[in-house]
Design a protein around this motif. Structure first.
Motif, PDB file in Angstrom:
ATOM      1  N   UNK A   1       2.699 -19.050  -0.943  1.00  0.00           N
ATOM      2  CA  UNK A   1       1.552 -18.149  -0.850  1.00  0.00           C
ATOM      3  C   UNK A   1       1.961 -16.689  -1.021  1.00  0.00           C
ATOM      4  N   UNK A   2       3.244 -16.406  -0.857  1.00  0.00           N
ATOM      5  CA  UNK A   2       3.725 -15.027  -0.968  1.00  0.00           C
ATOM      6  C   UNK A   2       4.340 -14.733  -2.332  1.00  0.00           C
ATOM      7  N   UNK A   3       4.281 -15.687  -3.240  1.00  0.00           N
ATOM      8  CA  UNK A   3       4.817 -15.486  -4.593  1.00  0.00           C
ATOM      9  C   UNK A   3       3.754 -14.814  -5.451  1.00  0.00           C
ATOM     10  N   UNK A   4       3.634 -13.502  -5.307  1.00  0.00           N
ATOM     11  CA  UNK A   4       2.583 -12.735  -5.978  1.00  0.00           C
ATOM     12  C   UNK A   4       3.231 -11.740  -6.940  1.00  0.00           C
ATOM     13  N   UNK A   5       2.960 -11.856  -8.238  1.00  0.00           N
ATOM     14  CA  UNK A   5       3.581 -10.947  -9.213  1.00  0.00           C
ATOM     15  C   UNK A   5       3.164  -9.497  -8.979  1.00  0.00           C
ATOM     16  N   UNK A   6       4.110  -8.595  -9.225  1.00  0.00           N
ATOM     17  CA  UNK A   6       3.802  -7.173  -9.203  1.00  0.00           C
ATOM     18  C   UNK A   6       3.717  -6.536  -7.837  1.00  0.00           C
ATOM     19  N   UNK A   7       4.066  -7.280  -6.767  1.00  0.00           N
ATOM     20  CA  UNK A   7       4.007  -6.666  -5.444  1.00  0.00           C
ATOM     21  C   UNK A   7       5.361  -6.051  -5.100  1.00  0.00           C
ATOM     22  N   UNK A   8       5.537  -5.646  -3.846  1.00  0.00           N
ATOM     23  CA  UNK A   8       6.772  -4.987  -3.429  1.00  0.00           C
ATOM     24  C   UNK A   8       7.632  -5.895  -2.550  1.00  0.00           C
ATOM     25  N   UNK A   9       7.412  -7.213  -2.647  1.00  0.00           N
ATOM     26  CA  UNK A   9       8.178  -8.177  -1.868  1.00  0.00           C
ATOM     27  C   UNK A   9       9.139  -8.926  -2.789  1.00  0.00           C
ATOM     28  N   UNK A  10      10.418  -8.901  -2.457  1.00  0.00           N
ATOM     29  CA  UNK A  10      11.425  -9.687  -3.172  1.00  0.00           C
ATOM     30  C   UNK A  10      12.028 -10.687  -2.193  1.00  0.00           C
TER      31      UNK A  10
ATOM     32  N   UNK B   1       0.819  -1.212   0.000  1.00  0.00           N
ATOM     33  CA  UNK B   1       0.000   0.000   0.000  1.00  0.00           C
ATOM     34  C   UNK B   1       0.854   1.263   0.000  1.00  0.00           C
ATOM     35  N   UNK B   2       2.029   1.195   0.625  1.00  0.00           N
ATOM     36  CA  UNK B   2       2.893   2.372   0.742  1.00  0.00           C
ATOM     37  C   UNK B   2       4.105   2.312  -0.181  1.00  0.00           C
ATOM     38  N   UNK B   3       4.134   1.305  -1.066  1.00  0.00           N
ATOM     39  CA  UNK B   3       5.215   1.145  -2.041  1.00  0.00           C
ATOM     40  C   UNK B   3       6.579   1.093  -1.360  1.00  0.00           C
ATOM     41  N   UNK B   4       6.678   0.234  -0.357  1.00  0.00           N
ATOM     42  CA  UNK B   4       7.933   0.018   0.356  1.00  0.00           C
ATOM     43  C   UNK B   4       8.568  -1.269  -0.158  1.00  0.00           C
ATOM     44  N   UNK B   5       9.823  -1.204  -0.550  1.00  0.00           N
ATOM     45  CA  UNK B   5      10.514  -2.387  -1.052  1.00  0.00           C
ATOM     46  C   UNK B   5      10.977  -3.238   0.122  1.00  0.00           C
ATOM     47  N   UNK B   6      10.483  -4.472   0.187  1.00  0.00           N
ATOM     48  CA  UNK B   6      10.846  -5.410   1.252  1.00  0.00           C
ATOM     49  C   UNK B   6      11.592  -6.579   0.621  1.00  0.00           C
ATOM     50  N   UNK B   7      12.812  -6.829   1.081  1.00  0.00           N
ATOM     51  CA  UNK B   7      13.638  -7.905   0.540  1.00  0.00           C
ATOM     52  C   UNK B   7      13.903  -8.907   1.651  1.00  0.00           C
ATOM     53  N   UNK B   8      13.270 -10.069   1.561  1.00  0.00           N
ATOM     54  CA  UNK B   8      13.448 -11.098   2.584  1.00  0.00           C
ATOM     55  C   UNK B   8      14.501 -12.098   2.131  1.00  0.00           C
ATOM     56  N   UNK B   9      15.447 -12.368   3.006  1.00  0.00           N
ATOM     57  CA  UNK B   9      16.539 -13.275   2.675  1.00  0.00           C
ATOM     58  C   UNK B   9      16.203 -14.740   2.890  1.00  0.00           C
ATOM     59  N   UNK B  10      15.033 -15.048   3.481  1.00  0.00           N
ATOM     60  CA  UNK B  10      14.786 -16.453   3.814  1.00  0.00           C
ATOM     61  C   UNK B  10      13.323 -16.865   3.809  1.00  0.00           C
TER      62      UNK B  10
END
Length: 256
Positions: free
Chosen positions: A192-201, A178-187
């Motif tokens: 269920x979180x593999x969603x195209x076009x979101x801000x989660x890498x 919602x706030x266009x924050x880039x979140x990069x999770x290392x692990x």
């Protein structure tokens, strides 16, 4: 969340490259932004003199003032965006306490070393900006992770490394998107979180790959009966589902 498989040196290098990529993205975005077009209109008045013949023996000269508006459009490129200056904040959401605290402590040391190397490199190049890590403890708790990302965002942070677990990532995802924050999770590994076009890498392969790998290892070690025990969250549910499914398929294919 899964245990990292790469050696520590490779893992450190990966984090360093990650941060370099993030800050380089800031610089490239600023320097390659399209120039703005400025249009100006200039108006001028033109006076003309008309000479006409009055007859066979005389010439009469008349001066006629004609008002003409000439519009000239001048297109000028706006100045290029300035380079980065000052401090580039990067939020770090790590489980420094809780069930994943050992991983969180390792990542904290790795990131601090990486940040120092990057800032030393920037100083050697004479750059006018540095990166600064804002490290927060999520306690391996999804609600705490959400509280921490909201607090750091309130301080102007827009890029985050972590959280580590899929349950935490799931909790912060809506706020980050919602706030266009880039979140990069290392692990985080939950499918269920593999969603195209979101801000989660995410770095790791998902449970779609890990489940079959675990099932194959168990089968090759002679295991034929499995009683699953798992953590009942986004990570555990996904890993259990794909591991059991793959193991059952191996059993059927073998005929045992």
């Amino acid at each position: 969340m899964s245990k990292p498989l790469a050696p520590k040196i490779a893992y450190t290098l990966m984090i360093i490259l990650l941060i370099i990529g993030i800050v380089a993205g800031y610089g490239i975005g600023a320097l390659t932004a399209p120039a703005k077009v400025v249009t100006k209109t200039l108006t001028s008045t033109v006076t003309t003199t008309v000479t006409a013949a009055a007859g066979a023996t005389a010439t009469v000269t008349k001066t006629v003032t004609q008002m003409k508006t000439v519009t000239t459009t001048v297109t000028a490129a706006a100045p290029a965006a300035p380079g980065l200056k000052g401090e580039i904040p990067i939020g770090v959401l790590l489980p420094l306490t809780g069930v994943l605290s050992s991983y969180g402590e390792n990542d904290k040391v790795t990131l601090e070393l990486a940040a120092k190397e990057i800032n030393d490199w920037l100083a050697a190049r004479g750059e006018a900006w540095r990166i600064k890590l804002y490290i927060e403890d999520t306690a391996t708790d999804p609600k705490t992770a959400l509280d921490k990302i909201q607090a750091l965002h309130g301080r102007g942070v827009k890029i985050f490394i972590g959280p580590m677990s899929s349950a935490e990532v799931s909790e912060v995802k809506s706020y980050a998107d919602a706030n266009k924050l880039l979140v990069i999770s290392q692990s985080s590994t939950s499918p269920a979180l593999a969603i195209p076009g979101d801000f989660i890498l995410r770095f790791c392969p998902t449970d779609v790959a890990q489940g079959p790998a675990i099932a194959k290892v168990m089968w090759e070690r002679g295991i034929r009966w499995v009683v699953p025990l798992w953590r009942g969250d986004t990570w555990g549910d996904g890993l259990k589902e794909f591991t059991v499914k793959a193991f059952e398929e191996i059993c059927k294919a073998s005929g045992e």
